[in-house]
Design a protein around this motif. Structure first.
Motif, PDB file in Angstrom:
ATOM      1  N   ILE A 220      -3.935  -2.718  23.850  1.00 32.11           N
ATOM      2  CA  ILE A 220      -2.505  -2.984  23.678  1.00 32.11           C
ATOM      3  C   ILE A 220      -2.249  -3.583  22.299  1.00 32.11           C
ATOM      4  O   ILE A 220      -1.314  -3.196  21.597  1.00 32.11           O
ATOM      5  CB  ILE A 220      -2.003  -3.926  24.786  1.00 32.11           C
ATOM      6  CG1 ILE A 220      -2.281  -3.317  26.166  1.00 32.11           C
ATOM      7  CG2 ILE A 220      -0.524  -4.222  24.614  1.00 32.11           C
ATOM      8  CD1 ILE A 220      -1.978  -4.253  27.321  1.00 32.11           C
ATOM      9  N   ALA A 221      -3.093  -4.533  21.907  1.00 25.87           N
ATOM     10  CA  ALA A 221      -2.932  -5.167  20.597  1.00 25.87           C
ATOM     11  C   ALA A 221      -3.122  -4.162  19.471  1.00 25.87           C
ATOM     12  O   ALA A 221      -2.342  -4.128  18.497  1.00 25.87           O
ATOM     13  CB  ALA A 221      -3.921  -6.323  20.457  1.00 25.87           C
ATOM     14  N   ILE A 222      -4.151  -3.329  19.589  1.00 24.95           N
ATOM     15  CA  ILE A 222      -4.404  -2.318  18.558  1.00 24.95           C
ATOM     16  C   ILE A 222      -3.242  -1.331  18.480  1.00 24.95           C
ATOM     17  O   ILE A 222      -2.776  -0.976  17.384  1.00 24.95           O
ATOM     18  CB  ILE A 222      -5.728  -1.579  18.845  1.00 24.95           C
ATOM     19  CG1 ILE A 222      -6.904  -2.544  18.745  1.00 24.95           C
ATOM     20  CG2 ILE A 222      -5.915  -0.409  17.882  1.00 24.95           C
ATOM     21  CD1 ILE A 222      -8.221  -1.958  19.220  1.00 24.95           C
ATOM     22  N   GLY A 223      -2.768  -0.891  19.641  1.00 21.43           N
ATOM     23  CA  GLY A 223      -1.647   0.044  19.660  1.00 21.43           C
ATOM     24  C   GLY A 223      -0.396  -0.538  19.034  1.00 21.43           C
ATOM     25  O   GLY A 223       0.326   0.142  18.298  1.00 21.43           O
ATOM     26  N   THR A 224      -0.138  -1.818  19.297  1.00 24.51           N
ATOM     27  CA  THR A 224       1.032  -2.477  18.704  1.00 24.51           C
ATOM     28  C   THR A 224       0.931  -2.526  17.183  1.00 24.51           C
ATOM     29  O   THR A 224       1.889  -2.219  16.469  1.00 24.51           O
ATOM     30  CB  THR A 224       1.183  -3.900  19.254  1.00 24.51           C
ATOM     31  OG1 THR A 224       1.244  -3.860  20.681  1.00 24.51           O
ATOM     32  CG2 THR A 224       2.447  -4.557  18.726  1.00 24.51           C
ATOM     33  N   LEU A 225      -0.235  -2.909  16.671  1.00 28.03           N
ATOM     34  CA  LEU A 225      -0.420  -2.975  15.221  1.00 28.03           C
ATOM     35  C   LEU A 225      -0.292  -1.599  14.574  1.00 28.03           C
ATOM     36  O   LEU A 225       0.252  -1.460  13.471  1.00 28.03           O
ATOM     37  CB  LEU A 225      -1.777  -3.593  14.899  1.00 28.03           C
ATOM     38  CG  LEU A 225      -1.923  -5.091  15.203  1.00 28.03           C
ATOM     39  CD1 LEU A 225      -3.358  -5.544  14.984  1.00 28.03           C
ATOM     40  CD2 LEU A 225      -0.966  -5.917  14.342  1.00 28.03           C
ATOM     41  N   LEU A 226      -0.776  -0.576  15.269  1.00 27.12           N
ATOM     42  CA  LEU A 226      -0.653   0.778  14.730  1.00 27.12           C
ATOM     43  C   LEU A 226       0.811   1.208  14.645  1.00 27.12           C
ATOM     44  O   LEU A 226       1.232   1.821  13.662  1.00 27.12           O
ATOM     45  CB  LEU A 226      -1.444   1.762  15.597  1.00 27.12           C
ATOM     46  CG  LEU A 226      -2.969   1.660  15.529  1.00 27.12           C
ATOM     47  CD1 LEU A 226      -3.614   2.609  16.527  1.00 27.12           C
ATOM     48  CD2 LEU A 226      -3.465   1.960  14.116  1.00 27.12           C
ATOM     49  N   VAL A 227       1.584   0.867  15.670  1.00 25.78           N
ATOM     50  CA  VAL A 227       3.008   1.211  15.651  1.00 25.78           C
ATOM     51  C   VAL A 227       3.726   0.469  14.532  1.00 25.78           C
ATOM     52  O   VAL A 227       4.521   1.047  13.782  1.00 25.78           O
ATOM     53  CB  VAL A 227       3.657   0.898  17.017  1.00 25.78           C
ATOM     54  CG1 VAL A 227       5.169   1.086  16.945  1.00 25.78           C
ATOM     55  CG2 VAL A 227       3.080   1.789  18.104  1.00 25.78           C
ATOM     56  N   ILE A 228       3.434  -0.827  14.403  1.00 29.27           N
ATOM     57  CA  ILE A 228       4.085  -1.632  13.363  1.00 29.27           C
ATOM     58  C   ILE A 228       3.718  -1.111  11.972  1.00 29.27           C
ATOM     59  O   ILE A 228       4.549  -1.108  11.052  1.00 29.27           O
ATOM     60  CB  ILE A 228       3.704  -3.106  13.511  1.00 29.27           C
ATOM     61  CG1 ILE A 228       4.225  -3.665  14.843  1.00 29.27           C
ATOM     62  CG2 ILE A 228       4.268  -3.942  12.361  1.00 29.27           C
ATOM     63  CD1 ILE A 228       3.775  -5.079  15.145  1.00 29.27           C
ATOM     64  N   SER A 229       2.475  -0.660  11.806  1.00 27.80           N
ATOM     65  CA  SER A 229       2.040  -0.180  10.497  1.00 27.80           C
ATOM     66  C   SER A 229       2.790   1.064  10.057  1.00 27.80           C
ATOM     67  O   SER A 229       2.842   1.363   8.857  1.00 27.80           O
ATOM     68  CB  SER A 229       0.539   0.100  10.515  1.00 27.80           C
ATOM     69  OG  SER A 229       0.242   1.203  11.373  1.00 27.80           O
ATOM     70  N   THR A 230       3.361   1.810  10.999  1.00 28.55           N
ATOM     71  CA  THR A 230       4.136   2.997  10.631  1.00 28.55           C
ATOM     72  C   THR A 230       5.559   2.645  10.214  1.00 28.55           C
ATOM     73  O   THR A 230       6.270   3.501   9.689  1.00 28.55           O
ATOM     74  CB  THR A 230       4.191   3.992  11.802  1.00 28.55           C
ATOM     75  OG1 THR A 230       4.883   3.389  12.912  1.00 28.55           O
ATOM     76  CG2 THR A 230       2.789   4.388  12.241  1.00 28.55           C
ATOM     77  N   ILE A 231       5.964   1.413  10.482  1.00 25.44           N
ATOM     78  CA  ILE A 231       7.324   0.978  10.121  1.00 25.44           C
ATOM     79  C   ILE A 231       7.336   0.297   8.760  1.00 25.44           C
ATOM     80  O   ILE A 231       8.249   0.489   7.962  1.00 25.44           O
ATOM     81  CB  ILE A 231       7.877   0.021  11.194  1.00 25.44           C
ATOM     82  CG1 ILE A 231       7.854   0.682  12.574  1.00 25.44           C
ATOM     83  CG2 ILE A 231       9.292  -0.410  10.852  1.00 25.44           C
ATOM     84  CD1 ILE A 231       8.237  -0.243  13.702  1.00 25.44           C
ATOM     85  N   GLY A 232       6.318  -0.519   8.488  1.00 25.90           N
ATOM     86  CA  GLY A 232       6.265  -1.265   7.237  1.00 25.90           C
ATOM     87  C   GLY A 232       4.911  -1.924   7.093  1.00 25.90           C
ATOM     88  O   GLY A 232       4.027  -1.792   7.961  1.00 25.90           O
ATOM     89  N   PRO A 233       4.704  -2.672   6.020  1.00 27.68           N
ATOM     90  CA  PRO A 233       3.410  -3.332   5.798  1.00 27.68           C
ATOM     91  C   PRO A 233       3.161  -4.433   6.830  1.00 27.68           C
ATOM     92  O   PRO A 233       4.091  -5.092   7.295  1.00 27.68           O
ATOM     93  CB  PRO A 233       3.556  -3.912   4.389  1.00 27.68           C
ATOM     94  CG  PRO A 233       5.036  -4.049   4.176  1.00 27.68           C
ATOM     95  CD  PRO A 233       5.664  -2.917   4.924  1.00 27.68           C
ATOM     96  N   LEU A 234       1.894  -4.608   7.167  1.00 30.43           N
ATOM     97  CA  LEU A 234       1.527  -5.647   8.125  1.00 30.43           C
ATOM     98  C   LEU A 234       1.577  -7.013   7.449  1.00 30.43           C
ATOM     99  O   LEU A 234       1.173  -7.174   6.298  1.00 30.43           O
ATOM    100  CB  LEU A 234       0.125  -5.385   8.670  1.00 30.43           C
ATOM    101  CG  LEU A 234      -0.070  -4.087   9.470  1.00 30.43           C
ATOM    102  CD1 LEU A 234      -1.524  -3.944   9.893  1.00 30.43           C
ATOM    103  CD2 LEU A 234       0.847  -4.058  10.683  1.00 30.43           C
ATOM    104  N   ASN A 235       2.063  -8.014   8.163  1.00 27.56           N
ATOM    105  CA  ASN A 235       2.139  -9.377   7.660  1.00 27.56           C
ATOM    106  C   ASN A 235       1.943 -10.343   8.826  1.00 27.56           C
ATOM    107  O   ASN A 235       1.553  -9.940   9.929  1.00 27.56           O
ATOM    108  CB  ASN A 235       3.479  -9.626   6.951  1.00 27.56           C
ATOM    109  CG  ASN A 235       4.674  -9.188   7.787  1.00 27.56           C
ATOM    110  OD1 ASN A 235       4.653  -9.307   9.017  1.00 27.56           O
ATOM    111  ND2 ASN A 235       5.700  -8.674   7.134  1.00 27.56           N
ATOM    112  N   SER A 236       2.222 -11.609   8.585  1.00 27.96           N
ATOM    113  CA  SER A 236       2.037 -12.613   9.635  1.00 27.96           C
ATOM    114  C   SER A 236       2.942 -12.346  10.836  1.00 27.96           C
ATOM    115  O   SER A 236       2.558 -12.582  11.988  1.00 27.96           O
ATOM    116  CB  SER A 236       2.302 -14.005   9.075  1.00 27.96           C
ATOM    117  OG  SER A 236       3.622 -14.089   8.532  1.00 27.96           O
TER     118      SER A 236
END
Length: 336
Positions: free
Chosen positions: A68-84
């Motif tokens: 679930i955590a990995i999937g969430t980060l992957l989705v967020i990465s398609t929207i914009g850069p990862l941050n805190s």
């Protein structure tokens, strides 16, 4: 030998986690197709990944939470850069379904959803209570990094919470129904016609209700009642999904009863429809299933009691159960 067994277990666990992450990512990308801006932040009226996450936890167990955590980060990465904030959102989106899972297990939830109490706890614990975590953590994370203005916090939080809760109410019952479905042993030819007809009628009625300016959204409820009475969750859950998807599309397009209203008013109308449809279908289907199971258990008890009486009094004329000679509905003279 022991090492091979451990390696196989670790490989199977890793594959399950990756499968969950992939399913979450695909569902997230689909959910992002219907974004709206509420309070200065982009949210989705229906977030399918929450339903997929909770279903995977209920079926596979809590050890798949990294997926679930990995999937969430992957989705967020398609929207914009990862941050805190991305890490905080991923933590909230992971913790919410895990807490929902723990609460459901605590109260003895059954994935068959064949009791009214199962439907009630899925609504109030699995959806409404559990998804408070993801909405709160995510909204605060955006607020702290300045992506969300303070004036829009409440609107964003409420839209986020309802979208996540709707993902559970719409997706989880459908996936659990598919997982627990058992094909009937005997199906008459005409019975193959009714399910697709039910889906088509649901689609047409929902299109009429969401594309007409006459405020005909209430027309979907007789169809939902028909689906729940005839097929319980297996029939009601797909109809709820159809209604939600069609209604979300109409709300995003701003047509029908969603014309000429503010974004908050449109979201309120949309989620009121989706929530009422999901609650009606889920609780009615669970109630009908529970009543049928109760009748079946009573019938089996009567059969067992009749067999015991027959063994205790072998020479007596013991009536069989179920009665064969009594008139029953559909078996009266002249009825076929």
């Amino acid at each position: 030998m022991v090492r091979n067994e451990v390696f196989r277990r670790l490989t199977a666990a890793a594959l399950r986690i990756l499968a969950v992450a992939a399913a979450y990512f695909v569902a997230g990308r689909i959910g992002l197709l219907q974004q709206v801006v509420v309070g200065g932040a982009k949210v989705t009226p229906l977030w399918p990944p929450t339903g997929i996450a909770l279903t995977c936890l209920l079926i596979l167990g809590p050890r798949i939470w990294p997926g679930i955590a990995i999937g969430t980060l992957l989705v967020i990465s398609t929207i914009g850069p990862l941050n805190s904030a991305s890490v905080a959102i991923a933590a909230g989106n992971t913790l919410a379904p895990v807490c929902s899972y723990l609460m459901l297990r605590r109260v003895g939830f059954r994935i068959e959803l064949d009791r009214l109490r199962d439907g009630v706890v899925l609504v109030f614990l699995g959806a409404l209570a559990g998804m408070l975590i993801s909405a709160t953590v995510g909204s605060f994370a955006l607020l702290l990094i300045g992506s969300l203005p303070a004036s829009g916090f409440c609107a964003t939080w409420s839209a986020w919470w309802v979208g996540d809760a709707m993902g559970v109410l719409v997706i989880t019952p459908l996936l659990l129904a598919l997982y627990t479905f058992r094909r009937p042993t005997a199906i008459r030819p005409y019975q193959w016609v009714e399910p697709p007809l039910l889906v088509m009628v649901t689609t047409v009625v929902t299109l009429i209700g969401t594309r007409s300016t006459l405020h005909l959204l209430f027309l979907v409820f007789p169809v939902l009642i028909w689906a729940a009475l005839r097929y319980q969750l297996m029939g009601a859950a797909p109809c709820v999904l159809v209604i939600s998807v069609v209604a979300v599309r109409a709300a995003v397009d701003g047509v029908g009863p969603f014309t000429g209203h503010s974004t908050l008013a449109v979201m309120f109308t949309l989620q009121a429809l989706n929530g009422a449809a999901a609650l009606t279908a889920l609780l009615l289907a669970a109630l009908i299933a529970e009543q049928r199971n109760t009748y079946f258990r009573i019938e089996q008890a009567c059969i067992g009691l009749a067999e015991v009486v027959a063994r205790l009094a072998p020479g007596e004329d013991v009536h069989r159960w179920p009665p064969e000679d009594e008139d029953r509905p559909g078996d009266r003279p002249g009825e076929h």
